[in-house]
Design an enzyme around this catalytic site. Structure first.
Site, PDB file in Angstrom:
ATOM      1  N   ASP A  53      45.131  82.740  76.393  1.00 55.14           N
ATOM      2  CA  ASP A  53      45.856  82.207  77.421  1.00 55.14           C
ATOM      3  C   ASP A  53      45.579  81.138  78.532  1.00 55.14           C
ATOM      4  OD1 ASP A  53      47.810  81.563  79.852  1.00 55.14           O
ATOM      5  OD2 ASP A  53      47.734  84.107  80.016  1.00 55.14           O
ATOM      6  N   HIS A  56      51.971  80.383  88.810  1.00 51.91           N
ATOM      7  CA  HIS A  56      53.673  80.985  89.290  1.00 51.91           C
ATOM      8  C   HIS A  56      54.285  80.588  90.378  1.00 51.91           C
ATOM      9  CE1 HIS A  56      50.981  84.376  87.649  1.00 51.91           C
ATOM     10  NE2 HIS A  56      51.705  83.526  86.516  1.00 51.91           N
ATOM     11  N   GLU A  62      53.535  82.309  74.612  1.00 49.45           N
ATOM     12  CA  GLU A  62      53.714  81.516  75.454  1.00 49.45           C
ATOM     13  C   GLU A  62      53.853  80.944  75.763  1.00 49.45           C
ATOM     14  OE1 GLU A  62      50.751  82.244  79.017  1.00 49.45           O
ATOM     15  OE2 GLU A  62      52.626  81.845  80.898  1.00 49.45           O
TER      16      GLU A  62
HETATM   17  N1  GLY Z   1      48.437  82.331  82.392  1.00 45.20           N
HETATM   18  C1  GLY Z   1      48.796  82.536  83.204  1.00 45.20           C
HETATM   19  C2  GLY Z   1      50.329  83.241  83.081  1.00 45.20           C
HETATM   20  O1  GLY Z   1      50.261  83.230  82.294  1.00 45.20           O
HETATM   21  O2  GLY Z   1      50.956  83.973  83.901  1.00 45.20           O
HETATM   22 MN    MN Z   2      50.085  81.633  80.776  1.00 43.90          MN
HETATM   23 MN    MN Z   3      52.715  82.538  82.766  1.00 42.74          MN
END
Ligand code: GLY
Ligand code: MN
Ligand code: MN
Length: 430
Positions: free
Chosen positions: A263, A366, A399
């Site tokens: 990530d 975020h 993601e």
């Molecule tokens: N890398 C932080 C998230 O995926 O929310």
């Molecule tokens: Mn992330």
């Molecule tokens: Mn994220």
């Protein structure tokens, strides 16, 4: 700054939009972030206040923006205060913005030095009734640290107690949820740099490599491409670590047969990419790993389709919960009885998928914005489902970063390899 200059139209338009929502006779005052301390005389790298950057493009400490759109003298309606340099600062810290550079970056014509701020503020306030100040109202923030803006709120309310004080955050948060074309380009660029890093990592990963060596490959790529580095502390998680949601130690050796969950995202010009990819350490998914991988990918694709104007986070998350439940049943991880007996507030799927699927993305990873606001064109969200099965040493999250448009969604990470076959091919080219 490392990044290429940004068209100041972005900041001019942002200020124009903001003042439309102010009450008559208002003033807006925003301070740059402090440079935060570490220990002794050490400091963290400077990170600009997102609101100040959004409205000015100025990436320098001790900057103050003042907007007083109703002030009688038009020259005083938009002011930017910059830190005045001197010989000592030039020798120890290097170049600071000149007034001309301040204007070029922000589009603000009237630039003053910071030491003039209090006296000019006093003059401006004589014609104002409402003072708009920023505070950190991010729903996930739990910081106890007093910021420069918090400090100013106290000072200002003490010095000028009879004014009407207003929260700036609701106005700016609403505005920041909708990204302009220039912002989308910057986000896409952050995604592009992240892609370069991921492709490099695919060539490097094999059994025996350490998680921190993988982190170093990303760092090298990001910084070589005009990024300050990671958008957030990267998660480079091999084997069982892939099931630890906030694993950031990145200190284990990668093992044959394990998965590697990464990530990781690059920042570019203060905009952030937020990518997760999960790959097989030895270049080939096992049958079970691939089965779970395909399930997560299907959920990601279906979730992306639910990012339609009019939908909103609460309903969206409920819909994804239902989709994930179906996948977990097919994987044999839960059964229909578990679902029948489940607690509505803690559905069965949460045992294997315990985090949210999407958040706004932008100047903050975020990013700000109400979760109850209906999805609308211009919003950028992550889509990041995962399935975590510690007993099988399998943690898979995928993601992507998605822009909502009038015509449908646009995947800002569309060029980053995602299909299991493509990942295997790229890993086995070496
Ligand atoms: N890398 C932080 C998230 O995926 O929310
Ligand atoms: Mn992330
Ligand atoms: Mn994220």
């Amino acid at each position: 700054m490392r990044y290429q200059p940004i068209d100041n139209k972005l900041f001019i338009e942002n200020r124009k939009d903001l003042i439309k929502g102010l009450r008559p006779n208002s003033i807006v005052i925003i301070h740059a972030n402090d440079i935060y301390p570490t220990n002794g005389d050490g400091v963290m790298p400077f990170k600009q206040n997102s609101e100040l950057f959004y409205l000015t493009g100025i990436d320098q400490e001790e900057t103050i923006l003042v907007l007083a759109p109703g002030f009688p003298d038009p020259k005083m309606r938009e002011l930017l205060f910059l830190r005045e340099t001197n010989e000592l600062i030039a020798i120890w810290e290097g170049h600071k913005l000149t007034k001309e550079e301040g204007t070029k970056t922000s589009g603000i014509k009237n630039i003053k030095w910071t030491q003039e701020f209090e006296q000019i503020l006093h003059t401006l306030l004589a014609e104002c009734d409402h003072i708009y100040l920023p505070s950190n109202e991010h729903i996930r923030s739990s910081s106890k640290v007093e910021t420069s803006n918090d400090r100013f709120i106290k000072w200002c309310m003490d010095r000028y107690p009879l004014f009407n004080y207003e929260r700036l955050s609701p106005l700016l948060y609403k505005q920041r949820m909708i990204k302009s074309d220039i912002e989308v380009e910057l986000l896409e660029h952050a995604c592009h740099i992240t892609e370069i890093g991921f492709r490099r990592v695919l060539e490097v990963v094999e059994p025996g490599v350490w998680e921190y060596e993988v982190e170093a490959e990303y760092a090298h790529t990001f910084i070589s491409n005009r990024s300050k580095g990671f958008a957030y502390t990267p998660i480079i998680a091999g084997g069982g670590n892939s099931c630890v949601l906030h694993y950031i130690e990145n200190n284990q050796q990668l093992r044959d047969g394990d998965l590697l969950l990464m990530d990781v995202g690059a920042e570019y010009a203060n905009y952030n990419a937020d990518m997760t990819r999960t790959i097989p350490v030895n270049g080939k998914f096992t049958k079970r790993q691939k089965q779970v991988y395909e399930a997560v990918l299907r959920v990601k694709n279906m979730a992306t389709e639910l990012l339609t104007p009019g939908n909103s986070i609460p309903r969206y998350h409920k819909e994804i919960g239902e989709i994930m439940t179906g996948e977990l049943i097919d994987l044999g991880l839960i059964d229909k009885t578990d679902v029948k007996n489940q607690d509505k507030n803690n559905p069965a799927y949460r045992k294997y998928f315990m985090h949210g699927t999407s958040h706004h993305l932008g100047l903050d990873v975020h990013d700000v914005g109400s979760v109850y606001r209906e999805f609308a064109p211009g919003m950028v969200f992550t889509v990041e489902p995962g399935i975590y099965i510690p007993q099988e040493n399998i943690g898979i999250r995928i993601e992507d970063n998605i822009l909502i448009t009038k015509e449908g969604t646009k995947n800002l990470m569309r060029n980053i390899p995602i299909h299991a076959d493509e990942i295997e091919d790229l890993m086995n080219r070496k």
